[in-house]
Motif scaffolding. Structure first.
Motif, PDB file in Angstrom:
ATOM      1  N   MET A 175       0.818  -1.192   0.000  1.00 24.11           N
ATOM      2  CA  MET A 175       0.000   0.000   0.000  1.00 24.11           C
ATOM      3  C   MET A 175       0.861   1.255   0.000  1.00 24.11           C
ATOM      4  SD  MET A 175      -3.091   0.769  -0.062  1.00 24.11           S
ATOM      5  CE  MET A 175      -4.414   1.725   0.505  1.00 24.11           C
ATOM      6  N   ILE A 176       1.929   1.247   0.806  1.00 23.42           N
ATOM      7  CA  ILE A 176       2.805   2.420   0.873  1.00 23.42           C
ATOM      8  C   ILE A 176       3.519   2.608  -0.456  1.00 23.42           C
ATOM      9  CG2 ILE A 176       4.857   3.387   1.977  1.00 23.42           C
ATOM     10  CD1 ILE A 176       3.910   2.041   4.556  1.00 23.42           C
ATOM     11  N   SER A 177       4.011   1.511  -1.033  1.00 23.75           N
ATOM     12  CA  SER A 177       4.732   1.643  -2.306  1.00 23.75           C
ATOM     13  C   SER A 177       3.799   2.116  -3.410  1.00 23.75           C
ATOM     14  CB  SER A 177       5.398   0.321  -2.684  1.00 23.75           C
ATOM     15  OG  SER A 177       4.426  -0.679  -2.879  1.00 23.75           O
ATOM     16  N   ASP A 178       2.539   1.709  -3.379  1.00 24.93           N
ATOM     17  CA  ASP A 178       1.582   2.175  -4.387  1.00 24.93           C
ATOM     18  C   ASP A 178       1.335   3.674  -4.241  1.00 24.93           C
ATOM     19  OD1 ASP A 178      -0.203   1.732  -6.575  1.00 24.93           O
ATOM     20  OD2 ASP A 178      -1.856   1.940  -5.159  1.00 24.93           O
ATOM     21  N   THR A 179       1.253   4.150  -3.014  1.00 25.23           N
ATOM     22  CA  THR A 179       1.059   5.577  -2.770  1.00 25.23           C
ATOM     23  C   THR A 179       2.257   6.371  -3.270  1.00 25.23           C
ATOM     24  OG1 THR A 179      -0.280   5.069  -0.830  1.00 25.23           O
ATOM     25  CG2 THR A 179       0.594   7.297  -0.991  1.00 25.23           C
ATOM     26  N   LEU A 180       3.459   5.863  -2.998  1.00 26.96           N
ATOM     27  CA  LEU A 180       4.661   6.547  -3.467  1.00 26.96           C
ATOM     28  C   LEU A 180       4.729   6.559  -4.991  1.00 26.96           C
ATOM     29  CD1 LEU A 180       7.265   5.161  -0.932  1.00 26.96           C
ATOM     30  CD2 LEU A 180       6.350   7.473  -1.031  1.00 26.96           C
ATOM     31  N   ALA A 181       4.426   5.431  -5.610  1.00 31.06           N
ATOM     32  CA  ALA A 181       4.458   5.350  -7.068  1.00 31.06           C
ATOM     33  C   ALA A 181       3.422   6.284  -7.683  1.00 31.06           C
ATOM     34  CB  ALA A 181       4.227   3.919  -7.525  1.00 31.06           C
ATOM     35  N   LEU A 182       2.224   6.335  -7.105  1.00 32.74           N
ATOM     36  CA  LEU A 182       1.181   7.215  -7.613  1.00 32.74           C
ATOM     37  C   LEU A 182       1.603   8.682  -7.508  1.00 32.74           C
ATOM     38  CD1 LEU A 182      -1.650   7.350  -8.803  1.00 32.74           C
ATOM     39  CD2 LEU A 182      -2.537   7.431  -6.478  1.00 32.74           C
ATOM     40  N   THR A 183       2.231   9.036  -6.402  1.00 35.94           N
ATOM     41  CA  THR A 183       2.714  10.405  -6.226  1.00 35.94           C
ATOM     42  C   THR A 183       3.769  10.745  -7.268  1.00 35.94           C
ATOM     43  OG1 THR A 183       2.275  10.295  -3.860  1.00 35.94           O
ATOM     44  CG2 THR A 183       3.789  12.001  -4.599  1.00 35.94           C
ATOM     45  N   LEU A 184       4.684   9.813  -7.517  1.00 37.99           N
ATOM     46  CA  LEU A 184       5.715  10.052  -8.533  1.00 37.99           C
ATOM     47  C   LEU A 184       5.101  10.208  -9.911  1.00 37.99           C
ATOM     48  CD1 LEU A 184       8.482   7.571  -7.348  1.00 37.99           C
ATOM     49  CD2 LEU A 184       8.514  10.054  -7.208  1.00 37.99           C
ATOM     50  N   PHE A 185       4.111   9.377 -10.244  1.00 42.89           N
ATOM     51  CA  PHE A 185       3.435   9.494 -11.530  1.00 42.89           C
ATOM     52  C   PHE A 185       2.742  10.850 -11.651  1.00 42.89           C
ATOM     53  CE2 PHE A 185       3.707   4.899 -12.326  1.00 42.89           C
ATOM     54  CZ  PHE A 185       3.894   4.903 -13.688  1.00 42.89           C
ATOM     55  N   GLN A 186       2.075  11.281 -10.604  1.00 40.90           N
ATOM     56  CA  GLN A 186       1.345  12.550 -10.664  1.00 40.90           C
ATOM     57  C   GLN A 186       2.294  13.731 -10.849  1.00 40.90           C
ATOM     58  OE1 GLN A 186      -0.939  12.379  -7.041  1.00 40.90           O
ATOM     59  NE2 GLN A 186      -2.752  11.634  -8.117  1.00 40.90           N
ATOM     60  N   GLU A 187       3.477  13.652 -10.260  1.00 36.62           N
ATOM     61  CA  GLU A 187       4.427  14.746 -10.398  1.00 36.62           C
ATOM     62  C   GLU A 187       5.149  14.719 -11.746  1.00 36.62           C
ATOM     63  OE1 GLU A 187       7.032  14.665  -7.062  1.00 36.62           O
ATOM     64  OE2 GLU A 187       5.514  15.458  -5.702  1.00 36.62           O
ATOM     65  N   ALA A 188       5.340  13.523 -12.307  1.00 34.49           N
ATOM     66  CA  ALA A 188       6.125  13.392 -13.528  1.00 34.49           C
ATOM     67  C   ALA A 188       5.297  13.568 -14.803  1.00 34.49           C
ATOM     68  CB  ALA A 188       6.821  12.040 -13.553  1.00 34.49           C
ATOM     69  N   VAL A 189       4.002  13.260 -14.729  1.00 33.79           N
ATOM     70  CA  VAL A 189       3.158  13.269 -15.929  1.00 33.79           C
ATOM     71  C   VAL A 189       2.433  14.611 -16.021  1.00 33.79           C
ATOM     72  CG1 VAL A 189       1.184  12.167 -17.037  1.00 33.79           C
ATOM     73  CG2 VAL A 189       2.853  10.774 -15.819  1.00 33.79           C
ATOM     74  N   PRO A 190       2.488  15.255 -17.183  1.00 34.86           N
ATOM     75  CA  PRO A 190       1.759  16.521 -17.357  1.00 34.86           C
ATOM     76  C   PRO A 190       0.256  16.335 -17.118  1.00 34.86           C
ATOM     77  CG  PRO A 190       3.257  16.146 -19.202  1.00 34.86           C
ATOM     78  CD  PRO A 190       3.256  14.896 -18.385  1.00 34.86           C
ATOM     79  N   ALA A 191      -0.368  17.338 -16.580  1.00 33.25           N
ATOM     80  CA  ALA A 191      -1.778  17.246 -16.186  1.00 33.25           C
ATOM     81  C   ALA A 191      -2.710  16.917 -17.354  1.00 33.25           C
ATOM     82  CB  ALA A 191      -2.215  18.551 -15.524  1.00 33.25           C
ATOM     83  N   HIS A 192      -2.407  17.413 -18.544  1.00 34.32           N
ATOM     84  CA  HIS A 192      -3.328  17.207 -19.663  1.00 34.32           C
ATOM     85  C   HIS A 192      -3.319  15.771 -20.205  1.00 34.32           C
ATOM     86  CE1 HIS A 192       0.447  18.127 -21.747  1.00 34.32           C
ATOM     87  NE2 HIS A 192      -0.066  17.525 -22.803  1.00 34.32           N
ATOM     88  N   VAL A 193      -2.347  14.946 -19.826  1.00 31.72           N
ATOM     89  CA  VAL A 193      -2.316  13.547 -20.293  1.00 31.72           C
ATOM     90  C   VAL A 193      -2.403  12.542 -19.145  1.00 31.72           C
ATOM     91  CG1 VAL A 193      -1.095  14.003 -22.445  1.00 31.72           C
ATOM     92  CG2 VAL A 193       0.201  13.517 -20.375  1.00 31.72           C
ATOM     93  N   GLN A 194      -2.635  13.015 -17.929  1.00 27.28           N
ATOM     94  CA  GLN A 194      -2.679  12.106 -16.781  1.00 27.28           C
ATOM     95  C   GLN A 194      -3.765  11.052 -16.919  1.00 27.28           C
ATOM     96  OE1 GLN A 194      -2.846  14.196 -13.049  1.00 27.28           O
ATOM     97  NE2 GLN A 194      -0.653  14.631 -13.080  1.00 27.28           N
ATOM     98  N   GLY A 195      -4.924  11.412 -17.424  1.00 32.82           N
ATOM     99  CA  GLY A 195      -6.009  10.440 -17.576  1.00 32.82           C
ATOM    100  C   GLY A 195      -5.611   9.285 -18.473  1.00 32.82           C
ATOM    101  N   ARG A 196      -4.967   9.588 -19.579  1.00 35.40           N
ATOM    102  CA  ARG A 196      -4.539   8.545 -20.519  1.00 35.40           C
ATOM    103  C   ARG A 196      -3.448   7.671 -19.912  1.00 35.40           C
ATOM    104  NH1 ARG A 196      -4.231  12.690 -25.513  1.00 35.40           N
ATOM    105  NH2 ARG A 196      -6.473  12.854 -25.859  1.00 35.40           N
ATOM    106  N   ILE A 197      -2.494   8.301 -19.266  1.00 33.28           N
ATOM    107  CA  ILE A 197      -1.377   7.556 -18.685  1.00 33.28           C
ATOM    108  C   ILE A 197      -1.861   6.679 -17.534  1.00 33.28           C
ATOM    109  CG2 ILE A 197       0.821   7.779 -17.461  1.00 33.28           C
ATOM    110  CD1 ILE A 197       0.965   8.470 -20.447  1.00 33.28           C
ATOM    111  N   PHE A 198      -2.713   7.226 -16.677  1.00 36.04           N
ATOM    112  CA  PHE A 198      -3.201   6.440 -15.541  1.00 36.04           C
ATOM    113  C   PHE A 198      -4.107   5.297 -15.982  1.00 36.04           C
ATOM    114  CE2 PHE A 198      -2.052  10.268 -13.034  1.00 36.04           C
ATOM    115  CZ  PHE A 198      -1.132   9.640 -12.208  1.00 36.04           C
ATOM    116  N   SER A 199      -4.879   5.486 -17.038  1.00 36.82           N
ATOM    117  CA  SER A 199      -5.712   4.387 -17.520  1.00 36.82           C
ATOM    118  C   SER A 199      -4.849   3.287 -18.132  1.00 36.82           C
ATOM    119  CB  SER A 199      -6.750   4.879 -18.527  1.00 36.82           C
ATOM    120  OG  SER A 199      -6.129   5.386 -19.685  1.00 36.82           O
ATOM    121  N   LEU A 200      -3.780   3.662 -18.819  1.00 38.99           N
ATOM    122  CA  LEU A 200      -2.839   2.667 -19.351  1.00 38.99           C
ATOM    123  C   LEU A 200      -2.129   1.935 -18.217  1.00 38.99           C
ATOM    124  CD1 LEU A 200      -1.338   1.358 -21.720  1.00 38.99           C
ATOM    125  CD2 LEU A 200       0.297   3.248 -21.579  1.00 38.99           C
ATOM    126  N   LYS A 201      -1.702   2.672 -17.211  1.00 40.45           N
ATOM    127  CA  LYS A 201      -1.056   2.069 -16.033  1.00 40.45           C
ATOM    128  C   LYS A 201      -1.990   1.067 -15.365  1.00 40.45           C
ATOM    129  CE  LYS A 201       0.688   3.511 -11.497  1.00 40.45           C
ATOM    130  NZ  LYS A 201      -0.323   2.881 -10.676  1.00 40.45           N
TER     131      LYS A 201
END
Length: 81
Positions: free
Chosen positions: A1-27
């Motif tokens: 659970m902790i590693s998932d939270t950390l990974a999600l935070t890293l994804f949110q910071e690294a991925v531009p806001a306008h493509v987050q939906g596409r990237i998160f759905s692929l993930k």
């Protein structure tokens, strides 16, 4: 659970806001596909390679190393203010 939270935070910071939906759905799609595959492979390989007690210790150590590495990477990549 902790590693998932950390990974999600890293994804949110690294991925531009306008493509987050596409990237998160692929993930999410990749996670849903690889989960049963990894469970199947683990079930087939683990008894041949490790005893159950050693397997649990090894998986715990690997989880700890992964969480530590992600946490360390997070603090190393933090931009200086």
């Amino acid at each position: 659970m902790i590693s998932d939270t950390l990974a999600l935070t890293l994804f949110q910071e690294a991925v531009p806001a306008h493509v987050q939906g596409r990237i998160f759905s692929l993930k999410r799609a990749l996670e849903q596909f690889t989960w049963p595959v990894s469970s199947l492979l683990t079930g087939l390989v683990a008894p041949a390679v490790l005893r159950a007690d050693r397997f649990l210790v090894l998986s715990g150590l690997l989880s700890f190393v992964a969480v530590t590495a992600v946490t360390w990477w997070r603090f190393v990549r933090r931009p200086e203010h």
